[in-house]
Scaffold this motif. Structure first.
Motif, mmCIF file in Angstrom:
data_model
loop_
_atom_site.group_PDB
_atom_site.id
_atom_site.type_symbol
_atom_site.label_atom_id
_atom_site.label_comp_id
_atom_site.label_asym_id
_atom_site.label_seq_id
_atom_site.Cartn_x
_atom_site.Cartn_y
_atom_site.Cartn_z
ATOM 1 N N LEU A 88 -8.206 5.778 1.270
ATOM 2 C CA LEU A 88 -7.050 4.900 1.093
ATOM 3 C C LEU A 88 -5.866 5.430 1.901
ATOM 4 O O LEU A 88 -5.813 6.607 2.255
ATOM 5 C CB LEU A 88 -6.658 4.831 -0.393
ATOM 6 C CG LEU A 88 -7.656 4.182 -1.356
ATOM 7 C CD1 LEU A 88 -7.145 4.294 -2.784
ATOM 8 C CD2 LEU A 88 -7.903 2.729 -1.004
ATOM 9 N N ASN A 89 -4.930 4.553 2.175
ATOM 10 C CA ASN A 89 -3.718 4.982 2.864
ATOM 11 C C ASN A 89 -2.982 6.011 2.016
ATOM 12 O O ASN A 89 -2.955 5.900 0.777
ATOM 13 C CB ASN A 89 -2.806 3.783 3.140
ATOM 14 C CG ASN A 89 -3.400 2.820 4.147
ATOM 15 O OD1 ASN A 89 -4.148 3.229 5.035
ATOM 16 N ND2 ASN A 89 -3.079 1.543 4.013
ATOM 17 N N THR A 92 -1.095 5.583 -1.694
ATOM 18 C CA THR A 92 -1.398 4.253 -2.245
ATOM 19 C C THR A 92 -1.305 4.245 -3.764
ATOM 20 O O THR A 92 -0.670 3.364 -4.361
ATOM 21 C CB THR A 92 -2.801 3.800 -1.805
ATOM 22 O OG1 THR A 92 -2.838 3.687 -0.384
ATOM 23 C CG2 THR A 92 -3.148 2.450 -2.420
ATOM 24 N N THR A 95 2.270 4.465 -5.308
ATOM 25 C CA THR A 95 3.132 3.283 -5.230
ATOM 26 C C THR A 95 2.848 2.276 -6.340
ATOM 27 O O THR A 95 3.610 1.321 -6.496
ATOM 28 C CB THR A 95 2.948 2.589 -3.869
ATOM 29 O OG1 THR A 95 1.568 2.184 -3.728
ATOM 30 C CG2 THR A 95 3.315 3.526 -2.722
ATOM 31 N N LEU A 180 -10.307 -2.829 -4.440
ATOM 32 C CA LEU A 180 -8.897 -3.213 -4.473
ATOM 33 C C LEU A 180 -8.780 -4.678 -4.865
ATOM 34 O O LEU A 180 -9.244 -5.557 -4.135
ATOM 35 C CB LEU A 180 -8.248 -2.981 -3.107
ATOM 36 C CG LEU A 180 -8.336 -1.551 -2.556
ATOM 37 C CD1 LEU A 180 -7.689 -1.472 -1.178
ATOM 38 C CD2 LEU A 180 -7.706 -0.550 -3.508
ATOM 39 N N PHE A 185 -3.334 -5.966 -4.145
ATOM 40 C CA PHE A 185 -3.342 -5.543 -2.747
ATOM 41 C C PHE A 185 -3.481 -6.695 -1.761
ATOM 42 O O PHE A 185 -3.570 -6.460 -0.571
ATOM 43 C CB PHE A 185 -4.483 -4.548 -2.507
ATOM 44 C CG PHE A 185 -4.330 -3.266 -3.279
ATOM 45 C CD1 PHE A 185 -3.602 -2.208 -2.763
ATOM 46 C CD2 PHE A 185 -4.915 -3.121 -4.526
ATOM 47 C CE1 PHE A 185 -3.462 -1.028 -3.473
ATOM 48 C CE2 PHE A 185 -4.775 -1.942 -5.240
ATOM 49 C CZ PHE A 185 -4.045 -0.896 -4.721
#
Length: 247
Positions: A88-89, A92, A95, A180, A185
């Motif tokens: 994942l970024n 993530t 947030t 997700l 998302f």
């Protein structure tokens, strides 16, 4: 003779009475309780998912559900591996709000027990613990071809890597991507641009060349006559001198 026959009979009656008494006293075998945390810990690669299960208290909910004696109250869990979370970024999970983290975990759980063969006849979208799929908020679609099970959420596509655990109450499958949900998302479509307002046409007046020029010239001449009276006097004296000299 009667005494010889009575003795074996009494022994037999005493044996049955003792056997029945022991059967009543012996405790019943304990009901097997599957603990979702211990199941994932044995897998050895679900540290992040275990932490989310505990943080959202979903682990306690699942363990309480599995401890009930109802064999029809089954569960199916898609467990993302640690590598799935690592892809994942960065940041993530940080947030997400507490509510979104809960929905993310619940999105990986089906409230029914499903085997790999049952995925072939599953009716999509599947209902998860995250919410009602009829409103299109948390769609989870699963298709199977042979031994391969494909999962799509509207954001990611992945496959079931292997079966971590399975019995009559719970099935845990490893997935190599975090599922997700579209509700959290999904990309929000940009609003349509507002229609441009038509420009107002302002009429431009055209100057009248002849009238304006004539007026300007005449007014300028008049101003010149008024502003230079001495020039007129000098002109008169010059004219008078020229006439006098010619005589």
């Amino acid at each position: 003779m009667r005494k010889q026959l009575l003795l074996p009979f009494l022994s037999l009656v005493l044996f049955f009475l003792c056997t029945k008494s022991f059967a009543q006293v012996a405790p019943a075998p304990p009901i097997r309780t599957d603990n979702i945390t211990s199941i994932l810990e044995k897998g050895g690669q679900f540290t992040t998912f275990i932490r989310l299960l505990k943080a959202t208290q979903v682990a306690d909910q699942l363990n309480n559900q599995l401890s009930t004696p109802d064999p029809n109250d089954g569960l199916t869990i898609f467990a993302p591996s640690d590598n799935a979370f690592s892809s994942l970024n960065p940041g993530t999970l940080n947030t997400l709000s507490d509510r979104e983290k809960l929905q993310l975990v619940q999105f990986h759980i089906l409230p029914t027990l499903m085997s790999t063969t049952q995925f072939q006849t599953a009716s999509n979208p599947l209902r998860t613990q995250a919410g009602d799929v009829k409103s299109g908020r948390f769609p989870l679609n699963v298709t199977a071809s042979g031994n391969q099970v494909n999962i799509t959420t509207g954001v990611v596509n992945t496959t079931v890597a292997n079966t971590v655990f399975s019995d009559r109450r719970i099935a845990v499958y490893q997935v190599d991507q975090v599922l997700l949900p579209l509700q959290i998302f999904g990309t929000t479509p940009a609003p349509a641009p507002a229609p441009a307002k038509p420009e107002k046409h302002v009429p431009v007046s055209t100057p009248k060349a002849s009238t304006g020029d004539a007026g300007a010239n005449s007014s300028g001449a008049i101003r010149n006559l008024k502003l230079h009276p001495m020039a007129m006097v000098s002109f008169r004296f010059a004219l008078f001198g020229a006439i006098f000299c010619s005589l």
